[in-house]
Design a protein around this motif. Sequence first.
Motif, short mmCIF file in Angstrom:
data_model
loop_
_atom_site.label_atom_id
_atom_site.label_comp_id
_atom_site.label_asym_id
_atom_site.label_seq_id
_atom_site.Cartn_x
_atom_site.Cartn_y
_atom_site.Cartn_z
N LEU A 79 -110.93 -19.10 46.34
CA LEU A 79 -109.99 -21.02 46.60
C LEU A 79 -109.84 -21.17 45.41
CD1 LEU A 79 -112.33 -22.09 49.60
CD2 LEU A 79 -110.39 -20.77 49.18
N THR A 80 -108.28 -21.59 45.02
CA THR A 80 -108.20 -21.45 43.36
C THR A 80 -106.78 -22.12 43.75
OG1 THR A 80 -106.62 -20.93 41.47
CG2 THR A 80 -107.06 -19.45 43.25
N MET A 81 -106.45 -23.38 43.02
CA MET A 81 -104.72 -24.09 43.05
C MET A 81 -103.95 -23.03 43.18
SD MET A 81 -105.17 -26.59 39.74
CE MET A 81 -104.51 -27.17 39.46
N VAL A 105 -115.20 -17.13 47.33
CA VAL A 105 -115.28 -17.92 45.93
C VAL A 105 -114.67 -18.96 45.30
CG1 VAL A 105 -115.36 -16.99 43.42
CG2 VAL A 105 -115.17 -15.25 45.00
N VAL A 106 -115.93 -19.68 45.05
CA VAL A 106 -115.57 -21.33 44.47
C VAL A 106 -115.75 -21.48 42.71
CG1 VAL A 106 -114.85 -22.93 46.31
CG2 VAL A 106 -117.62 -22.49 45.86
N GLY A 107 -115.98 -21.46 41.86
CA GLY A 107 -115.91 -22.27 40.98
C GLY A 107 -116.08 -23.88 40.66
N ALA A 108 -117.02 -23.22 39.10
CA ALA A 108 -116.93 -24.68 38.48
C ALA A 108 -115.74 -25.46 37.85
CB ALA A 108 -118.92 -24.98 38.41
N SER A 109 -115.89 -24.17 36.86
CA SER A 109 -114.98 -24.66 35.35
C SER A 109 -113.90 -24.10 35.71
CB SER A 109 -115.86 -24.47 34.47
OG SER A 109 -116.52 -23.39 33.80
N VAL A 111 -112.56 -20.57 35.97
CA VAL A 111 -112.97 -19.02 35.93
C VAL A 111 -111.93 -18.39 35.37
CG1 VAL A 111 -112.30 -18.21 38.80
CG2 VAL A 111 -112.72 -20.63 38.34
N TYR A 116 -109.95 -12.87 39.51
CA TYR A 116 -108.42 -13.60 40.66
C TYR A 116 -108.05 -11.88 40.98
CZ TYR A 116 -107.93 -18.15 38.86
OH TYR A 116 -107.43 -19.76 38.93
N VAL A 123 -106.88 -18.38 47.24
CA VAL A 123 -106.35 -19.30 48.15
C VAL A 123 -106.19 -20.57 48.54
CG1 VAL A 123 -106.57 -20.37 50.89
CG2 VAL A 123 -107.01 -17.46 50.57
N SER A 124 -105.28 -21.15 48.25
CA SER A 124 -105.13 -22.50 47.51
C SER A 124 -105.50 -24.18 48.51
CB SER A 124 -103.36 -22.77 46.51
OG SER A 124 -102.51 -22.91 47.76
N ILE A 125 -105.17 -24.82 48.73
CA ILE A 125 -105.46 -25.70 49.23
C ILE A 125 -104.15 -26.17 49.18
CG2 ILE A 125 -106.84 -27.60 50.93
CD1 ILE A 125 -107.89 -24.55 51.68
N ILE A 130 -108.32 -30.31 43.18
CA ILE A 130 -109.45 -30.87 43.83
C ILE A 130 -110.45 -30.35 43.47
CG2 ILE A 130 -107.57 -31.61 45.75
CD1 ILE A 130 -108.80 -29.33 47.10
N1 SAM Z 1 -109.49 -25.74 36.72
C1 SAM Z 1 -110.73 -25.18 36.81
C2 SAM Z 1 -109.79 -23.35 36.83
O1 SAM Z 1 -108.92 -23.16 36.59
O2 SAM Z 1 -110.07 -22.85 37.53
C3 SAM Z 1 -110.78 -25.55 38.59
C4 SAM Z 1 -111.96 -26.23 38.54
S1 SAM Z 1 -112.39 -27.27 40.13
C5 SAM Z 1 -112.67 -28.57 39.08
C6 SAM Z 1 -113.36 -26.07 40.77
C7 SAM Z 1 -112.84 -25.13 41.78
O3 SAM Z 1 -111.75 -26.08 43.08
C8 SAM Z 1 -111.98 -24.24 41.31
O4 SAM Z 1 -112.93 -22.88 41.05
C9 SAM Z 1 -111.96 -23.43 42.69
O5 SAM Z 1 -112.58 -23.13 43.63
C10 SAM Z 1 -111.52 -25.11 44.03
N2 SAM Z 1 -110.27 -25.66 43.50
C11 SAM Z 1 -110.37 -26.51 42.84
N3 SAM Z 1 -109.03 -27.18 43.01
C12 SAM Z 1 -108.80 -26.08 44.32
C13 SAM Z 1 -106.93 -26.19 44.91
N4 SAM Z 1 -105.86 -26.80 45.44
N5 SAM Z 1 -107.42 -25.04 45.87
C14 SAM Z 1 -108.59 -24.16 46.48
N6 SAM Z 1 -108.81 -24.82 45.65
C15 SAM Z 1 -109.27 -25.44 44.26
#
Ligand code: SAM
Length: 342
Positions: A79-81, A105-109, A111, A116, A123-125, A130
């Motif tokens: 999951l990634t934007m 897979v979900v990240g914190a900071s 990734v 990837y 996949v983006s939400i 968010i």
């Molecule tokens: N800046 C980080 C990066 O570049 O990967 C993202 C950090 S975000 C606070 C933490 C996690 O939230 C991401 O790794 C991703 O898994 C998820 N996330 C945040 N926004 C998202 C989105 N629009 N669609 C899907 N996943 C999202």
Amino acid sequence: MITVLRINHRPYRDKRITTHVALTARALGADAIVVDTEDGELKDAVNSVTHNFGGGFSIETGKNPIKFLKSFSGIKVHLTMYGIPVDECVQEIREKSLNRDVVVVVGASKVPFEFYEQSDYNVSISSQPISEVSALAIFLDRYFQGSELSREFGGRMRVVPTARGKMVKIIPDERECLNILHRAGADERIISHCEAVEALAVKMAELAHADLDLVRAGALLHDIGRTRTNGIEHALQGAKILTEVGNIDERVILIVERHTGAGIPADEAEKLGLGLKDFIPVTLEEKIVAHADNLYSGTTRTPLAEVVGRYRKKGLEKAAERILNLHRELSAICGVDIDSIL
Ligand code: SAM
């Protein structure tokens, strides 16, 4: 099976949000979470929710995430934007995962790019930043098409939906059952009998794949009504005592209310002064406790033939027949004659 892989968990900073990732995963249909950094407190917090609220969710921490992802043989979703919009790929993921496991897979900071590359689907939400909790929740909800919200967890704590206020019903654990018995004034004789019945009931429940928490509580509490009377109405009295406790799961109360012999049908109950009410055990758990109790007098195990003989001697032919039938039914479900379970 769906596993969530939580990467870059920093215990000093992410404890709360990673707990929320795990709780969201559990509540919305995932089966397990794997967290890269070792975190015993996180494990305890999540396991305690599963212990109380049910489901078979598991948590592992301290796993190398890229190794885990590389060796994962199912479908890998990250999951990634920056990825493909969820609505463009979720149906394909659902179809492909009919016979295959999925890792999300979900990240914190930030990734690392390797994740990837290793993923089958990025996949983006929405393409807006968010949180991982909301991204995971929306992905799982789209994947399960909303059906995850009505899933049964079978836990020992159940929230009863109310328009206002809070109501939680519990299946009391062993310690809580003993407290309830003591508070009701149960003496050693009642408690030791309940424990003997519990031991047999639990063995039957294991063989029958019944709900163990329910059977344990129902068996331990089945004779609580004997603190008020030793008459035929003790089961009804027991149900009353437990209702008065206020937060006991209805299923436990029904086990207690329906435990006499192999149950009492409404016409017989009326003649016995119990009112025109059916006391026949219906669920597997109700039947198990009723019959485990049939096979104990005090703490002495009694073979079926002797139990049935006693009923017949008192002229209670119908009750004897019901006990025989219940014994046969439970023996068939357990795969062994109940008399042979020691
Ligand atoms: N800046 C980080 C990066 O570049 O990967 C993202 C950090 S975000 C606070 C933490 C996690 O939230 C991401 O790794 C991703 O898994 C998820 N996330 C945040 N926004 C998202 C989105 N629009 N669609 C899907 N996943 C999202």
